[in-house]
Design an enzyme around this catalytic site. Structure first.
Site, PDB file in Angstrom:
ATOM      1  N   SER A  52       0.807  -1.225   0.000  1.00 50.91           N
ATOM      2  CA  SER A  52       0.000   0.000   0.000  1.00 50.91           C
ATOM      3  C   SER A  52       0.840   1.275   0.000  1.00 50.91           C
ATOM      4  O   SER A  52       0.344   2.342  -0.357  1.00 50.91           O
ATOM      5  CB  SER A  52      -0.941   0.016   1.207  1.00 50.91           C
ATOM      6  N   LYS A 143       0.602   4.472   6.914  1.00 49.68           N
ATOM      7  CA  LYS A 143       0.133   5.291   5.795  1.00 49.68           C
ATOM      8  C   LYS A 143       0.732   6.685   5.942  1.00 49.68           C
ATOM      9  O   LYS A 143       1.366   7.013   6.942  1.00 49.68           O
ATOM     10  CB  LYS A 143      -1.397   5.415   5.789  1.00 49.68           C
TER      11      LYS A 143
END
Length: 369
Positions: A52, A143
């Site tokens: 990701s 993230k």
């Protein structure tokens, strides 16, 4: 005259000596306490299990995460094994005991979370009652912070905007493209060299590929590449997997918002529309009972026309925009879920390579940006 005393000074040889087992036990206890304190208050090591954050971070990267940066979070669940995952084996055996649950408390930090920081945090989706897991044993995610408390966030055709201004994209961000070729077979080494991943193929000349920004211009230059266009979910198309999962807000991963991030002390008016956006925070993260009775909204059994937030909230997204489950899917990240700031890649292993080439030496001790 001679005086004989019934006692005499002990010699070194007369001191009781610890057994080998006792020495090893003491050393083990010291190492356990020291490592627990370091891991809990200063930094921890984490591994990247998925793509990701590619190409900023790669699958197989091992990171040091600073807990001092934002202030060390004290454990919610103090009785747990800090060196194991919260559940192990296929039978999901717990490595913690949730009989004791402490309130949220964080030590003062060196800085605050800033837009652009790469942050490790517990997965907000697991606040759902079906998971039944305390905050600090929920899955760890990593993230990039896109918006901070009080910011207004929008996504227009894949570009993030914060407070009306385009947010800087990560240097090595990547997304998916529809690629049309002349039908000839492409040398697989090109994909390896450029970090391109094929995620779909419609026919001999049409592909969907994830292409790093740095490789895009060079890839377009090959003679057999006829067309490269970004894959964009059009505005107005409702995606039920995207937060807040309600057709009143026809949002998708490429066209989203505007949404105001909750901020500690911020008061909002409560109505049908605002409740759709903020109910999760009010109910699951700030532990209130929310009910509706006709047009009335009840907070903990009392009619309410406004609500004041108790915590700050953040918006986190992966740099690999079309291969990331992030805030677009489960919403904002509460401050009590934040673990720390990713600082350095201390090791990187490529599982696809042979033994001699497994270590990515160019990523060892590499600062994270």
């Amino acid at each position: 005259m001679n005086l004989n005393f019934p006692f005499k000074k002990k010699t070194e040889d007369s001191k009781p000596q610890q057994s080998r087992k006792r020495e090893w036990l003491n050393a083990l206890v010291f190492a356990l306490v020291a490592s627990t304190l370091i891991r809990g208050l200063i930094f921890s090591a984490y591994a990247i299990p998925s793509g990701s954050m590619e190409g900023t971070l790669l699958t197989g990267d091992y990171l040091f995460v600073s807990k001092m940066s934002y202030g060390a979070r004290m454990p919610f669940t103090p009785v747990q094994n800090p060196f194991l995952e919260s559940t192990i084996t296929k039978y999901q055996i717990k490595t913690y005991w949730d009989g004791i649950h402490l309130p949220y408390f964080r030590l003062p930090g060196l800085t605050e979370i800033k837009k652009g920081d790469i942050v490790v945090f517990n997965k907000p989706e697991e606040a759902d009652p079906s998971y039944d897991r305390p905050v600090d044993v929920r899955t760890n995610l990593i993230k990039r912070c896109q918006a901070t408390p009080g910011d207004v966030l929008s996504i227009l055709n894949g570009q993030v905007f914060v407070n009306g201004k385009a947010a800087p994209n990560a240097e090595k961000a990547q997304t998916s493209y529809h690629v049309v070729t002349d039908g000839n077979t492409i040398n697989p080494e090109i994909f390896d060299d450029m970090g391109i991943e094929i995620i779909g193929q419609e026919d001999l000349s049409s592909y969907t590929m994830i292409i790093p920004t740095a490789s895009l211009s060079e890839f377009k230059g090959y003679s057999y590449i006829k067309k490269v266009t970004p894959v964009i979910d059009p505005a107005g198309h409702f995606d039920a997997e995207i937060f807040p999962h309600n057709e009143k807000y026809k949002w998708n991963m490429d066209n989203f918002g505007p949404l105001t991030l909750p901020k500690k002390g911020m008061t909002i008016s409560l109505n049908e529309s605002s409740l759709i956006l903020y109910r999760r925070a009010i109910e699951l993260y700030e532990h209130n009972r929310v009910d509706t009775a006709g047009n009335d909204i009840l907070i903990n059994g009392k009619k309410a026309d406004h609500y004041t937030f108790k915590m700050d909230y953040y918006w986190m997204m992966g740099d690999n925009r079309h291969n990331s489950l992030d805030s677009r899917f489960w919403g904002y990240v509460p401050e009590d879920h934040v673990i720390g700031k990713a600082m350095i890649t201390w090791l990187s292993i490529d599982s696809a390579e042979n033994l001699l080439h497994k270590v990515r030496w160019n990523r060892v001790l590499k600062p994270i940006r």
